[in-house]
Scaffold this motif. Structure first.
Motif, PDB file in Angstrom:
ATOM      1  N   SER A   1       0.851  -1.190   0.000  1.00 11.52           N
ATOM      2  CA  SER A   1       0.000   0.000   0.000  1.00 11.52           C
ATOM      3  C   SER A   1       0.884   1.236   0.000  1.00 11.52           C
ATOM      4  N   PHE A   2       0.509   2.178  -0.858  1.00 12.68           N
ATOM      5  CA  PHE A   2       1.221   3.459  -0.876  1.00 12.68           C
ATOM      6  C   PHE A   2       0.402   4.485  -0.132  1.00 12.68           C
ATOM      7  N   SER A   3       1.081   5.246   0.676  1.00  6.90           N
ATOM      8  CA  SER A   3       0.371   6.317   1.371  1.00  6.90           C
ATOM      9  C   SER A   3      -0.204   7.281   0.336  1.00  6.90           C
ATOM     10  N   PRO A   4      -1.413   7.708   0.523  1.00  5.41           N
ATOM     11  CA  PRO A   4      -1.990   8.662  -0.439  1.00  5.41           C
ATOM     12  C   PRO A   4      -1.400  10.069  -0.305  1.00  5.41           C
ATOM     13  N   ARG A   5      -0.664  10.292   0.751  1.00  7.37           N
ATOM     14  CA  ARG A   5      -0.162  11.655   0.969  1.00  7.37           C
ATOM     15  C   ARG A   5       1.351  11.751   0.873  1.00  7.37           C
ATOM     16  N   ALA A   6       2.043  10.693   1.055  1.00  5.47           N
ATOM     17  CA  ALA A   6       3.495  10.779   1.075  1.00  5.47           C
ATOM     18  C   ALA A   6       4.082   9.572   0.376  1.00  5.47           C
ATOM     19  N   ASP A   7       5.378   9.595   0.146  1.00  7.52           N
ATOM     20  CA  ASP A   7       6.030   8.469  -0.517  1.00  7.52           C
ATOM     21  C   ASP A   7       6.387   7.406   0.520  1.00  7.52           C
ATOM     22  N   ILE A   8       5.390   6.941   1.157  1.00  7.57           N
ATOM     23  CA  ILE A   8       5.638   5.903   2.155  1.00  7.57           C
ATOM     24  C   ILE A   8       4.969   4.619   1.675  1.00  7.57           C
ATOM     25  N   LEU A   9       5.778   3.602   1.628  1.00  7.32           N
ATOM     26  CA  LEU A   9       5.298   2.293   1.144  1.00  7.32           C
ATOM     27  C   LEU A   9       5.144   1.363   2.347  1.00  7.32           C
ATOM     28  N   VAL A  10       4.016   0.689   2.371  1.00 10.92           N
ATOM     29  CA  VAL A  10       3.811  -0.304   3.426  1.00 10.92           C
ATOM     30  C   VAL A  10       3.612  -1.656   2.759  1.00 10.92           C
ATOM     31  N   ALA A  11       4.317  -2.636   3.239  1.00  7.77           N
ATOM     32  CA  ALA A  11       4.157  -3.982   2.674  1.00  7.77           C
ATOM     33  C   ALA A  11       3.835  -4.952   3.815  1.00  7.77           C
ATOM     34  N   THR A  12       2.894  -5.818   3.571  1.00  3.51           N
ATOM     35  CA  THR A  12       2.605  -6.869   4.558  1.00  3.51           C
ATOM     36  C   THR A  12       3.143  -8.167   4.007  1.00  3.51           C
ATOM     37  N   SER A  13       3.499  -9.036   4.880  1.00  2.40           N
ATOM     38  CA  SER A  13       4.116 -10.266   4.392  1.00  2.40           C
ATOM     39  C   SER A  13       3.733 -11.461   5.261  1.00  2.40           C
ATOM     40  N   TRP A  14       4.121 -12.608   4.761  1.00  2.00           N
ATOM     41  CA  TRP A  14       3.758 -13.863   5.439  1.00  2.00           C
ATOM     42  C   TRP A  14       4.624 -14.127   6.665  1.00  2.00           C
ATOM     43  N   ASP A  15       5.625 -13.275   6.890  1.00  4.15           N
ATOM     44  CA  ASP A  15       6.409 -13.470   8.106  1.00  4.15           C
ATOM     45  C   ASP A  15       5.829 -12.664   9.269  1.00  4.15           C
ATOM     46  N   ASN A  16       4.546 -12.386   9.221  1.00  5.86           N
ATOM     47  CA  ASN A  16       3.786 -11.727  10.283  1.00  5.86           C
ATOM     48  C   ASN A  16       4.118 -10.240  10.408  1.00  5.86           C
ATOM     49  N   GLN A  17       4.881  -9.699   9.479  1.00  7.79           N
ATOM     50  CA  GLN A  17       5.358  -8.334   9.655  1.00  7.79           C
ATOM     51  C   GLN A  17       4.602  -7.352   8.764  1.00  7.79           C
ATOM     52  N   VAL A  18       4.485  -6.146   9.256  1.00  6.01           N
ATOM     53  CA  VAL A  18       4.064  -5.016   8.428  1.00  6.01           C
ATOM     54  C   VAL A  18       5.246  -4.045   8.448  1.00  6.01           C
ATOM     55  N   ARG A  19       5.791  -3.794   7.263  1.00  2.00           N
ATOM     56  CA  ARG A  19       6.979  -2.948   7.222  1.00  2.00           C
ATOM     57  C   ARG A  19       6.685  -1.645   6.499  1.00  2.00           C
ATOM     58  N   CYS A  20       7.450  -0.669   6.820  1.00  4.57           N
ATOM     59  CA  CYS A  20       7.213   0.665   6.261  1.00  4.57           C
ATOM     60  C   CYS A  20       8.553   1.232   5.783  1.00  4.57           C
ATOM     61  N   TRP A  21       8.576   1.675   4.553  1.00  4.76           N
ATOM     62  CA  TRP A  21       9.770   2.321   3.989  1.00  4.76           C
ATOM     63  C   TRP A  21       9.407   3.732   3.516  1.00  4.76           C
ATOM     64  N   GLU A  22      10.356   4.579   3.578  1.00  3.48           N
ATOM     65  CA  GLU A  22      10.174   5.880   2.927  1.00  3.48           C
ATOM     66  C   GLU A  22      10.973   5.838   1.635  1.00  3.48           C
ATOM     67  N   ILE A  23      10.320   6.161   0.527  1.00  4.41           N
ATOM     68  CA  ILE A  23      10.977   6.119  -0.773  1.00  4.41           C
ATOM     69  C   ILE A  23      11.306   7.571  -1.154  1.00  4.41           C
ATOM     70  N   SER A  24      12.528   7.775  -1.476  1.00  6.43           N
ATOM     71  CA  SER A  24      12.900   9.152  -1.848  1.00  6.43           C
ATOM     72  C   SER A  24      13.605   9.130  -3.204  1.00  6.43           C
ATOM     73  N   ARG A  25      13.565  10.235  -3.889  1.00  6.01           N
ATOM     74  CA  ARG A  25      14.126  10.290  -5.246  1.00  6.01           C
ATOM     75  C   ARG A  25      15.057  11.492  -5.340  1.00  6.01           C
ATOM     76  N   SER A  26      16.163  11.243  -5.919  1.00  6.88           N
ATOM     77  CA  SER A  26      17.036  12.386  -6.234  1.00  6.88           C
ATOM     78  C   SER A  26      17.555  12.158  -7.634  1.00  6.88           C
ATOM     79  N   GLY A  27      17.080  12.988  -8.541  1.00  2.56           N
ATOM     80  CA  GLY A  27      17.428  12.791  -9.946  1.00  2.56           C
ATOM     81  C   GLY A  27      16.812  11.504 -10.449  1.00  2.56           C
ATOM     82  N   ASN A  28      17.603  10.674 -11.073  1.00  6.23           N
ATOM     83  CA  ASN A  28      17.088   9.420 -11.593  1.00  6.23           C
ATOM     84  C   ASN A  28      17.216   8.271 -10.598  1.00  6.23           C
ATOM     85  N   SER A  29      17.922   8.533  -9.547  1.00  2.00           N
ATOM     86  CA  SER A  29      18.148   7.424  -8.621  1.00  2.00           C
ATOM     87  C   SER A  29      17.130   7.453  -7.493  1.00  2.00           C
ATOM     88  N   LEU A  30      16.844   6.290  -7.046  1.00  3.75           N
ATOM     89  CA  LEU A  30      15.862   6.141  -5.979  1.00  3.75           C
ATOM     90  C   LEU A  30      16.569   5.625  -4.734  1.00  3.75           C
TER      91      LEU A  30
END
Lengths: 340, 710
Positions: free
Chosen positions: A30-59
């Motif tokens: 799931s992507f936050s509708p307001r920010a570049d925050i990605l949330v992924a749920t997984s089968w290892d019981n975890q909900v993880r959250c990353w902040e995705i940032s961009r500078s130029g062409n690199s992520l």
């Protein structure tokens, strides 16, 4: 098993990988509708959250936080104001995680069976959860009990909300359409135009209909209005000769009205339903490598596009599953972000 | 002079002194110096003397000491050996010099020392022997060869004798013990052989040294105690087994006696039974009390017991059948089957003693016989009455037969019979009256009701009277009706001319002459004697008959109705149903009852087949009936049907004849789906439950996790 790690194949599109990867298969993104925050749920019981940032062409991705459930997590949804994320899964409960305020997750929904899909309804400020206990439940996050429990004909497999339209796909190929202005009654109940188990549904952005994907590598385009029935059609995808793979996820582009499908064959494609065109087919990753014994499937569990500036960015999460025949699952999951 | 050294020395001394004087003179020594020199000479000589004297003195002291020592030793040896000392030195009797004395005492001492050594060895031998025996008796397995301590101060003969005595006592004890053990072993051996046990094993359990016939055996108290205990134990076992065997033998003898077992068969067990009164020590034959032997005897006893049980059971069954026979003959209710079966089961399972049951049965039989005797008179009358009743019913049937005066074979016999029957029927009321009074008297005497096949005779008679009245009423009504019909026909004939009488059925010729032959077979039914092999259903049937109160009847009843369709035709079927019909007394209700009733309910339908017999009636009913009336009737008779057998109920429902074309949607859950979808939807419903990937994976995960958690 050792031959499994053909890393070159897992990322043929040279996508960006979000690290660290979860220990087990991704179940939803799931992507936050307001920010570049990605949330992924997984089968290892975890909900993880990353902040995705961009500078130029690199992520770049920066892991921010994570919470855990007692059982594998199957679905996630963001609150429309981007303050909290919901997650639910096999522990039969949904948790609200106020990410922005940094608060602790609280249980906001309970079912009698694992929760398989959920959505936030912005117009009503309610969370809707669908479960294998054959019910939909609407939750006010401040109350212990559901605002309303909607009985379904069978186990819920997928749901999609585009207020006021909600489409629910259940086992036995039932598709139930709700008008959320009157959620107590079913607006329409139809049998899936596809002949096999429903895997995913997505409502059109213009609320005129929905897409439904089945395990048989086919997607149905269905319009709600009877006058538009002639525009309904189905198309095949995620096939390779006689090999037919499941369509695991469908997602509309939030702006362009095109959509993407992800399948068990390890590919994700872009389509335009109005012109009935395939826009782009990404090269397949992760072919089954040890051919006979390990029929592996690369699973695109979820796909989403987000606009950041002028660029369209795509995030895919792939899960590789070894065939269940050898009784041990070797899994690998990667989050990846690439520029188109 | 020269011979005496002292003189010589003196001479020498004198000459030396002289020489000295000469020298001094020559030298010119002064007198003082000379005196001084001479004094010195004198002093030196003195000193030499003194030294010699001291030496001699010391030597004397030593000699004295040696003598004293020897004397002391001698004394001590003598005292130890308990002998008077040989040498007692008396100071006054001193003999000679010291050296002499010593020379005399030393050989004495040596002699005594030699003797002492000898004595000491004797002691040692005895003590060692004592030690050995003590060890044996104490049961210290290992002989510790330690030198027995000897009291050196007392080696007297007395002590030696004491020791010898002790030794002898010990030797005796030892031999006693050996004897005891031998005896015990003997006993043990005999017990073992009798009990069929391994002697060596038993003994080695007590003490392993006992099994070795050559080697030394343990003689300790412990061993003897153990041996004693083992003997005691075996003896107890022996007594126990002997008692058991004797019990078994007694049982065997009893069973033989009871069953008159032939001598040849008994001979085989003679050696067991001969020991029946033997006491414990009399049984010495090897293996005569072994476990196998007892088991063998036990098996024989069990076999005999089983034979006896089966014989008893046979006897019980025989007695029971006897009882039943008597009951059947006297129309009394026998003991119910199930109760009897239960007792048999109880006997088989051993809960109840068969002899008790037998006793009980015999008592019962005698009671029943007694009662039968008292019933005899009334029973005879009942027989007469029943036969009269049969005759009456035959007569009635005969009277209904419109062709009765047709001349045919045997018609004259029938006529004769009818005449006789009429006479009998006329006497019936009197007969009933007499029977009733007799019964009342009997009942008063006995204080119990007179039951005939479980039904009170008085109530039967009463019922019969009621029926009779009803029948008479019916006869009257029929006569009136016939009269009326006759008038009607006469009128019709006046109007339309002559017509064949409706009272003459079309199939008249085919009608079997039931009146001639029917009674003989049915009489058995009414008497119920032929049905007696299963008293229970009969009883039930009787009860049911009472409940139905005569409205229903037997196949014969059906025949009666069918046989007279023309007369009943005009009657309202309902009315006919409600009116109590004539009933043959005690005729059991058969399954045809309902069928015949149905026939009554639908006389119109049955008119064509009206002359057919009972069997036909059933089948005619079984044909699909489309008449609404009958269905209605059937519904009304629901209660009646509940009592019928399932077969009947099934045949009672002619509903299958209704057309099956009205569509009955099996699952008409309203679905908003169109037909096409519906058609596809339904077969898929029957499929196995579908699961999504996630469900499968979760199930797999839980499955693979659970063994780890467990």
């Amino acid at each position: 098993m050792a031959t499994f790690g053909a890393t070159t194949n897992t990322n043929p599109n040279k996508s960006f990988e979000v690290t660290p990867s979860p220990a087990d298969s991704i179940s939803s993104l799931s992507f936050s509708p307001r920010a570049d925050i990605l949330v992924a749920t997984s089968w290892d019981n975890q909900v993880r959250c990353w902040e995705i940032s961009r500078s130029g062409n690199s992520l770049a991705s920066a892991p921010k936080a994570s919470i855990s459930h007692d059982q594998p997590v199957l679905c996630s949804a963001w609150k429309d104001d981007g303050t909290a994320v919901f997650s639910g899964g096999c522990d039969k409960q949904a948790k609200m995680w106020p990410l922005l305020s940094g608060g602790q997750p609280v249980t906001v929904a309970m079912h009698d069976a694992p929760i398989v899909d959920m959505a936030w309804i912005p117009g009503m400020n309610l969370l809707v959860t669908g479960s294998w206990d054959k019910t939909l439940r609407y939750w006010d996050t401040r109350q212990q009990t559901p605002v309303h429990t909607q009985q379904l004909p069978d186990k819920c497999y997928a749901l999609s909300v585009k207020h006021p339209l909600m489409v629910v796909g259940t086992a036995d190929r039932n598709l139930i359409v709700f008008n959320l202005q009157n959620p107590q009654t079913e607006f329409k109940r139809i049998v899936s135009p596809l002949k096999y188990q429903t895997r995913c549904v997505t409502a059109f952005p213009d609320q005129q209909g929905f897409l439904v994907g089945s395990i048989e590598g086919r997607v149905g385009v269905h319009h709600l209005d009877d006058s538009q029935q002639n525009k309904n059609f189905t198309f095949k995808c995620h096939r390779d000769g006689n090999e037919i793979y499941s369509v695991n996820a469908l997602n509309f582009h939030p702006v362009q009205g095109t959509f993407a499908t992800a399948g068990s064959d390890g590919a994700f494609n872009f389509w335009d339903k109005d012109s009935k065109q395939r826009l782009k087919a990404m090269s397949r990753c992760s072919q089954p490598i040890p051919a006979v014994r390990l029929t592996m499937m690369g699973r695109y569990m979820h796909m989403r596009r987000a606009m950041t500036g002028a660029k369209v960015q795509r995030i895919t999460t792939r899960q590789l599953l070894k065939a269940a025949s050898s009784c041990t699952c070797h899994r690998k999951a990667r989050s990846r972000r690439s520029q188109e | 002079m020269a011979k005496d050294p002292i003189l010589q020395v003196e001479t020498t001394c004198g000459s030396l002194l002289y020489e000295l004087q000469i020298i001094w003179d020559e030298v010119g020594e002064t007198e003082t110096d000379r005196d001084k020199m001479l004094l010195e000479l004198e002093r030196e000589c003195l000193e030499v003397y003194r030294r010699k004297v001291d030496q001699a003195n010391r030597c004397r002291a030593q000699l004295r000491q040696a003598i004293a020592d020897a004397e002391a030793e001698l004394a001590s040896i003598c005292s130890a050996m308990g002998e008077r000392p040989v040498h007692i030195r008396q100071s006054d009797q001193s003999v000679g010099s010291l050296k002499l004395e010593l020379g005399k005492i030393l050989p004495e001492l040596e002699e005594m020392q030699k003797r002492k050594m000898e004595r000491r060895n004797q002691f040692l031998l005895v003590l060692e022997e004592v030690e050995n025996i003590t060890n044996d008796i104490k049961g210290q397995g290992e002989h510790v060869l330690s030198k027995p301590p000897i009291d050196e101060t007392d080696l007297s003969m007395r002590k030696l004798e004491e020791l010898n005595c002790h030794l002898q006592a010990l030797q005796k004890e030892k031999s006693d013990r050996v004897e005891t053990i031998r005896k015990h072993l003997c006993t043990l051996y005999s017990h073992c052989s009798v009990l069929g046990m391994d002697f060596n094993e038993v003994v080695s359990q007590v003490n392993p040294t006992l099994t070795d016939p050559e080697g030394p055996r343990s003689l300790s108290d412990h061993t003897i105690d153990n041996l004693d205990a083992a003997v005691q134990k075996l003896r107890e076992v022996k007594i126990q087994r002997m008692q058991k065997l004797q019990d078994l033998a007694t049982t065997m003898l009893e069973l033989w006696n009871l069953m008159d077992t032939p001598i040849e068969e008994q001979q085989e067990y003679q050696h067991i039974t001969c020991n029946i009164a033997a006491s414990e020590h009399e049984i010495t034959q090897a293996n005569s009390l072994s476990e196998d032997f007892i088991k063998y005897v036990e098996a024989e006893v069990v076999r005999l017991g089983e034979v006896k049980a089966s014989k008893m059971k046979e006897l019980v069954v025989k007695k029971r059948s006897e009882l039943e026979e008597i009951c059947r003959k006297t129309h009394m209710l026998p003991v119910s089957d199930s109760a009897m079966d239960q007792t048999i089961v109880a006997i088989e399972s051993g809960i109840v003693d068969a002899t008790l049951v037998l006793e009980h049965l015999e008592q019962h039989i005698s009671k029943v016989k007694e009662e039968a005797l008292s019933r005899k008179e009334i029973l005879e009358k009942v027989e007469k009455w029943l036969s009269a009743c049969d005759e009456e019913s035959w007569l009635e049937e005969y009277n209904r037969d419109d062709n009765r005066y047709n001349a045919g074979r045997g018609a004259h016999l029938t006529l004769k019979r009818a005449e006789k029957a009429r006479n009998l029927v006329n006497k019936l009321p009197v007969m009933v009256e007499a029977l009733a009074s007799k019964t009342i008297v009997w009942e008063r005497e006995k204080g119990i009701e007179f039951l005939y096949d479980g039904i009170r005779l008085l109530s039967m008679l009463e019922e019969y009277n009621l029926l009779r009245q009803e029948r008479e009423e019916e006869h009257r009504r029929q006569r009136d009706h016939k009269k009326l019909q006759g008038q009607l026909i006469a009128e019709q004939e006046a109007l339309y001319g002559s017509k064949p009488s409706p009272s003459k059925p079309l199939g008249g010729k085919k009608a079997p002459r039931m009146s001639t032959g029917g009674t003989a077979t049915n009489r058995r039914l009414s008497l119920g004697a032929g049905m007696h092999q299963t008293p229970k259903p009969n009883k039930k049937a009787d009860q049911r008959q009472v409940q139905v109160d005569g409205a229903l009847s037997t196949g014969r009843r059906g025949l009666d109705v069918a046989g007279l369709p023309s007369r009943k035709q005009s009657m309202n079927p309902c009315e006919q149903l409600q009116s109590p019909l004539v009933r043959k007394p005690f005729s059991p209700i058969s399954t045809t009852v309902v069928a015949s009733k149905a026939n009554i309910a639908t006389p119109q339908q049955l008119v064509p087949n009206s002359k057919s017999n009972a069997v036909n009636e059933i089948s005619s009913f079984a044909t699909p009936v489309k008449n609404n009336n009958i269905i209605k009737k059937l519904e009304e008779e629901k209660m009646m049907m509940m009592m019928q057998t399932p077969k009947n109920v099934a045949s009672m429902i002619p509903i299958p004849s209704t057309p099956a074309t009205i569509s009955v949607p099996m699952q008409t859950a309203p679905t908003p789906l169109n037909n096409n979808n519906n058609a596809r939807f339904l077969p898929e419903k029957a499929e196995v439950i579908e699961y999504s990937f996630e469900e499968r994976r979760l199930a797999f995960m839980l499955q693979s996790e659970s063994p780890i958690h467990v």
